[in-house]
Design an enzyme around this catalytic site. Structure first.
Site, PDB file in Angstrom:
ATOM      1  CD  GLU A 160      18.334   1.889   0.560  1.00  0.00           C
ATOM      2  OE1 GLU A 160      19.299   1.336   0.026  1.00  0.00           O
ATOM      3  OE2 GLU A 160      18.165   1.944   1.788  1.00  0.00           O
TER       4      GLU A 160
ATOM      5  NE  ARG B 270      -3.663   1.883   2.740  1.00  0.00           N
ATOM      6  CZ  ARG B 270      -4.201   2.151   3.918  1.00  0.00           C
ATOM      7  NH1 ARG B 270      -3.847   1.438   4.979  1.00  0.00           N
ATOM      8  NH2 ARG B 270      -5.091   3.099   4.019  1.00  0.00           N
TER       9      ARG B 270
END
Ligand SMILES: Cc1cc2nc3c(=O)[nH]c(=O)nc-3n(C[C@H](O)[C@H](O)[C@H](O)COP(=O)(O)OP(=O)(O)OC[C@H]3O[C@@H](n4cnc5c(N)ncnc54)[C@H](O)[C@@H]3O)c2cc1C
Ligand code: SF4
Lengths: 327, 721
Positions: B688, B611
């Site tokens: 990342e 989400r």
């Protein structure tokens, strides 16, 4: 950076007199190079003479020449309407330099006298013949991707970083100086010296001499000129290789051509043999290639910059093809 | 729940940052503070033979010069997060160029800096080894690091490879790179008796406290340490570990009996903190003619230092990303006379650059579209979390227009430019660490959340505020989030995309708990209009408590709690598990035919981070990650002199990172489906992930544009002449 004194000069004569009479002093214009050099410990001065308020910042075009005050800012010159129209290579070289912030601060005289970006030169923890005469040149056997393939010596192979100087070199500009002994004018091609055995001696400027003006003669070629700058990122970076070219054609025949190169020489590089190889000939790809070969005939590349031998020829070909409308 | 979570809420700290009200670590005014300046070695290997501080001591304003001769002995903290493995200024040995050898303290910064140039140091220097190529024969398989082995074997890769129908055997290299956050590393140490407060640029205040306490373990009594890091001007992993300058500043301030501040210079950031190590990777893929991987042998070689052997860029992706029965991964290292490397944004990137380029090479070898090749090799054993990777390929491919691609190299030209399209999978392994959050809802109806997590520029303040406001049903501006202080409940380091997965669980637990507590108080209070309403029928929104079905029966947080007479306090602490986040990136490049210069002209990427808690900050990570990927591919490169092992370009004028003009518009697409296996409101770690595949995608696009396969970054134009 150690403490230093600071004086604002009010007119050119005062600036020169004051600098001549103050040991270990130098001029400061925009300070965009000087202060970095002092912070990095590559230069040290006891006194700075501010030359920003000498009234030397005008730009004027008359019948014979464009006259640029030495304290005009890079931005002012780049955006000047007549410069853009009659000397596009100057405007383009300036707009391809540094960043808007730097161009707002930096002046033309300072630009011509900015020092090399060789990393060893700017690091007091490394030896460097230019910074500490006789200490050696680590670039020759070290990292030399950014270094010169033309005009180097066993003592130094650093390039001169100014884009503007390359453009001015192509256009046969003249540099006006005011010194303790009066005024003189020298061709820009004689301003920067080859390193030879004395790379710490960089220019023909004498101690205490102030650059007051740069004159660029009006020529037919200048109006049809262009600056091509190749670099490792899109903006805000010095040239890997650059070419300033001005061209006047008569039909397909080259009437006049002026060429200067950045990123490849230890000074803004001009080689009359390259122009001679083109002048009076038809502008064709083979002719341009032949001229390119003349340019690199004496090249002395190192491990890291050998690619420049090829790249500068391609850059030359690209810029001339564009100026000459070749496909 | 008021729908705040997920919304692209603007940064709650944005105004403070642009007006300068946000105080970064070095901005804090500390009365009586002394300024530090470090002297660093000019040789890479050897020994200090003579060190004369007398000129520096005589310089105006200088209070002291500390060296290995007069600084008390510190304890070397354990390897993570103190990867350095030695403390400088403890003995005469030099392990790398730019190692601190003296620490000057003076009344002003300028005085300290000037005096630092006056410290005379002589060395007995030995010839260093600076690059992998100069010592490849010394490569070895290091012992495990942080409990992770450096060799992984599945099946029999070597034998299978020998018999493979198709083989790809290639070498890929990447140079040393530095994080270069815009805010330099900084420490201010303030001692008060035996307590030490450090204003630190840290991605993990709790770990920094531990490292500093460990360094002083031999002191009696052991100091009581507090670390504060409210704002960070970028970290990218650089400020995850604690580096020697922090320990030295604490020690120096203790000796000087005055607070001391140190800000590393940009040049010192290239030697006194970490970097991404230089890498070489040999990849051997075996496959069937239909493109099924049968064997992968991945042998990487990383730069290590003489004093440690930590591998920070793991080759995990080779094991997990594609289904392949026979895999042999070996992570070798070579000791060089360089500083210790460390984690740097998206450690997977080095592995992906090789793997995802090799997959592209295989796609051409077997004549299968690169996306299709990846789909055929998708790992069915990927945990739940991989399920939407297919969706990422589909969404990004469609938005990019991949279906129109003519795979032949050089097939697209526009004027002087070759145009190329390339793609790669993105994959990042994120962490999750134990964290605690404490929420106080006051009698004024406002909430304050405290946790010793950090906002490293990624948006923690904003997302935590959203989650608290959403959980309580308060307006955003009624919630204050306080981070970056070990005085708050302990929380995870902000590294490895771990902040959201670690912190959001505890935060939302506290918020929901507090909400329930306030509702319980209200319905039990005869003075409340909600008295007697079943707690389950109370809705909280915008600072109000409503009876569901009768919105005229309502109360406010402020009224409930002021009648109650004391605040409600709740602590949340849940534990999440680490996992993977996937995506796919598609890139268009333009290569100038004669000049070889490369421009990235279009990027479309799709991700499955579970989400999405805030679309704006998530998109920020995509833009930033893509910019990093462009830098990795086209320009980033720390130049280390081959003879002296000294960094030649330790500044932002010659260590190039992309400027805006290098980064085209980036289209970021999110699958945005909850991942119930993550207890961080169904969100996984994401930050990342973007970028991991970008360098390979760019190289693949360059191949498509030109037919030239580049295997060594950065792809500067000389490689394309
Ligand atoms: C980040 C960055 C990027 C850059 N990129 C580029 C680039 O791409 N291309 C490029 O060409 N340049 C580039 N530059 C260099 C920039 O153009 C020079 O720093 C600038 O032109 C210097 O001008 P200044 O007025 O600031 O000179 P200063 O720094 O004030 O002075 C430089 C030198 O000139 C001397 N001096 C100044 N004026 C006079 C005068 N009238 N007479 C005699 N001596 C004088 C000073 O004593 C000093 O030695 C870059 C600089 C920076 C900082
Ligand atoms: S090239 Fe010139 S400037 Fe560079 S290190 Fe050698 S001597 Fe110094």
């Amino acid at each position: 950076m150690r403490n230093f004194g600071y004086t604002v000069a009010r007119n050119p004569a005062d600036a020169v007199r004051f600098a001549a009479g103050t040991p270990n002093s130098t001029f400061v214009a925009g300070g965009t190079d000087l202060l970095n050099l002092m912070r990095d410990g590559a230069e040290a001065h006891d006194h700075l003479v501010d030359v920003n308020r000498l009234g030397l910042d005008g730009i004027a075009l008359d019948g014979a020449a464009l006259r640029i005050g030495a304290l005009a800012r890079m931005r002012q010159v780049a955006e000047h309407r007549e410069v853009r129209r009659e000397f596009p290579v100057l405007s383009q070289a300036l707009l391809a330099s540094a960043s808007p912030q730097v161009r707002n601060m930096a002046a033309i005289g300072g630009n011509l006298l900015q020092r090399t970006r060789c990393g060893y030169f700017r690091d007091p923890g490394s030896p460097c013949n230019k910074r500490v005469p006789g200490s050696g040149c680590p670039a020759i056997d070290g990292y030399n991707r950014g270094h010169a393939i033309l005009g180097g010596s066993d003592h130094c192979i650093a390039t001169h970083p100014s884009d503007l100087a390359v453009a001015l070199t192509a256009l046969d500009a003249t540099v006006h100086l005011l010194g303790p002994d009066g005024t003189r004018a020298i061709p820009i091609t004689e301003l920067h010296l080859l390193p030879g055995a004395t790379p710490h001696r960089e220019t023909a400027r004498r101690r205490g001499e102030l650059i007051t003006r740069v004159d660029v003669p009006r020529t037919g070629a200048a109006a049809r000129s262009r600056y091509l700058k190749l670099r490792d990122r899109a903006t805000f970076e010095f040239a890997v290789v650059s070419v300033a070219a001005a061209l006047r054609l008569d039909g397909r025949t080259v009437r006049d051509v002026r060429l200067a190169f950045g990123g490849v020489g230890t000074r803004p590089w001009r080689d009359s043999r390259v122009e001679a190889a083109l002048r009076g000939r038809s502008l064709t790809h083979p002719a341009i290639e032949a001229a390119g070969r003349v340019l690199v005939r004496d090249a002395e590349p190192r491990e890291g910059n050998v690619f420049k031998v090829e790249l500068v020829q391609r850059a030359l070909a690209s810029v001339l093809a564009e100026l000459g409308g070749l496909r | 729940m008021t729908g705040l979570v997920g919304r692209g809420v603007e940064r709650v700290d944005g105004r403070a940052k642009v007006t300068g009200a946000a105080r970064y670590a070095a901005d804090n005014e500390v009365s009586g503070v002394l300024h530090g300046a470090l002297v660093s070695s000019t040789v890479a290997r050897g020994e200090i033979t003579e060190l004369d501080p007398s000129a520096a001591l005589a310089s105006p304003g200088v209070v002291a010069v500390y060296t290995h001769q007069n600084l008390p002995r510190l304890t070397v903290p354990p390897d993570f997060p103190y990867p350095k493995s030695f403390v400088p200024l403890q003995d005469a040995r030099i392990h790398h160029n730019g190692q601190p050898v003296a620490y000057v303290v003076a009344e002003t910064l300028e005085q300290a800096q000037e005096a630092a140039t006056l410290v005379r140091v002589r060395y007995r220097a030995e010839r260093p080894t600076a690059h992998l190529v100069d010592a490849l024969d010394e490569a070895f398989l290091p012992d495990e690091f942080r409990g992770r082995p450096n060799e992984h074997v599945r099946g029999d890769a070597a034998a299978t490879l020998d018999q493979a129908e198709v083989r790809i055997e290639r070498e890929y290299t990447s140079p040393t790179q530095h994080h270069n956050p815009i805010e330099p590393h900084t420490t201010t140490a303030v001692w008060n008796g035996n307590s030490l407060v450090l204003h630190e640029s840290a991605q993990g205040v709790v770990l920094a406290r531990k490292i500093v306490a460990d360094a002083f373990a031999a002191f009696d009594p052991r100091p009581d340490v507090r670390v504060v890091s409210r704002y960070l001007g970028g970290g990218f992993g650089a400020k995850g570990p604690t580096w020697p300058h922090t320990l030295l500043t604490a020690a120096v301030a203790r000796q000087a009996r005055r607070p001391v501040r140190l800000v590393l210079t940009r040049a010192q950031m290239f030697t006194m903190t970490g970097h991404r190590a230089e890498y070489r990777r040999s990849l051997r893929l075996g496959a069937t003619r239909t493109g099924r991987l049968t064997a992968v042998v991945d042998t990487s070689t990383a730069q290590l230092s003489r004093t440690e052997h930590s591998i920070f860029n793991s080759s995990d992706s080779t094991l997990h990303l594609y289904a392949c029965p026979n895999v042999h991964v070996r992570q070798l290292g070579v000791r060089l006379d360089l500083p210790t490397s460390s984690y740097m944004r998206s450690p997977e990137t080095t592995a992906h650059f090789g793997l995802e380029t090799a997959m592209d090479e295989l796609s051409y070898e077997v004549g299968i579209d690169p996306v299709e090749l990846r789909v055929r090799n998708l790992n069915p054993r990927l945990p739940y979390r991989g399920k939407h990777l297919l969706e990422c390929y589909r969404l990004a491919g469609r938005a990019f227009g991949w279906a129109r691609r003519d795979p032949r190299p050089g097939s697209m030209c526009e004027g002087e430019e070759h145009v190329g399209w390339g793609m790669a999978t993105e994959l990042h392994t994120y962490n999750a660490n134990a964290s605690t959050a404490e929420l106080v809802v006051g009698m004024d109806g406002r909430a304050t959340l405290r946790t010793a997590s950090q906002d490293i520029g990624t948006g923690t303040y904003t997302v935590v505020t959203q989650v608290v406001a959403d959980g309580l049903g308060l307006p955003l501006d009624h919630v204050t989030t306080l981070l970056g202080d070990t005085a708050f409940p302990a929380a995870s380091i902000s590294a490895g995309s771990s902040t959201i997965p670690s912190v959001i669980g505890p935060v939302s637990q506290a918020a929901r708990g507090a909400r329930d507590a306030v509702v319980a108080i209200a319905v039990a209070d005869p003075r409340s209009p909600l008295h007697g309403v079943p707690a389950g029928d109370v809705v909280t929104e915008h600072g109000y408590l409503f009876a569901r079905g009768d919105r005229d029966r309502r109360d406010t947080y402020r009224a409930v709690l002021s009648r109650h007479g004391r605040p409600v306090e709740l602590t949340g602490s849940t534990r999440n598990t680490p996992g993977h986040t996937f995506g796919a990136v598609f890139v268009e490049v333009r290569v100038r035919r004669r000049l070889g210069s490369v421009r990235v002209s279009r990027v479309v990427a799709a991700y499955d981070p579970g989400r999405v808690l805030n679309h704006r900050t998530a998109r920020g990570q995509v833009i930033g990650g893509v910019a990093w990927g462009i830098g990795f591919a086209l320009m980033e490169h720390t130049v280390v002199d081959p003879n002296t092992a000294r960094v030649v370009n330790p500044n932002l004028s010659t260590y190039l990172v992309p400027v805006c003009a290098d980064v085209p518009p980036v289209e970021a697409i999110f699958v945005d489906r909850p991942d119930p296996s993550s207890n961080a409101l169904d969100a996984r770690g994401f930050g990342e992930t973007p970028g991991t595949g970008v360098p390979a995608a760019i190289g693949n696009a360059i191949f498509h544009a030109t037919g030239r396969r580049l295997r060594d970054v950065p792809f500067t134009q000389d490689r394309l002449l």
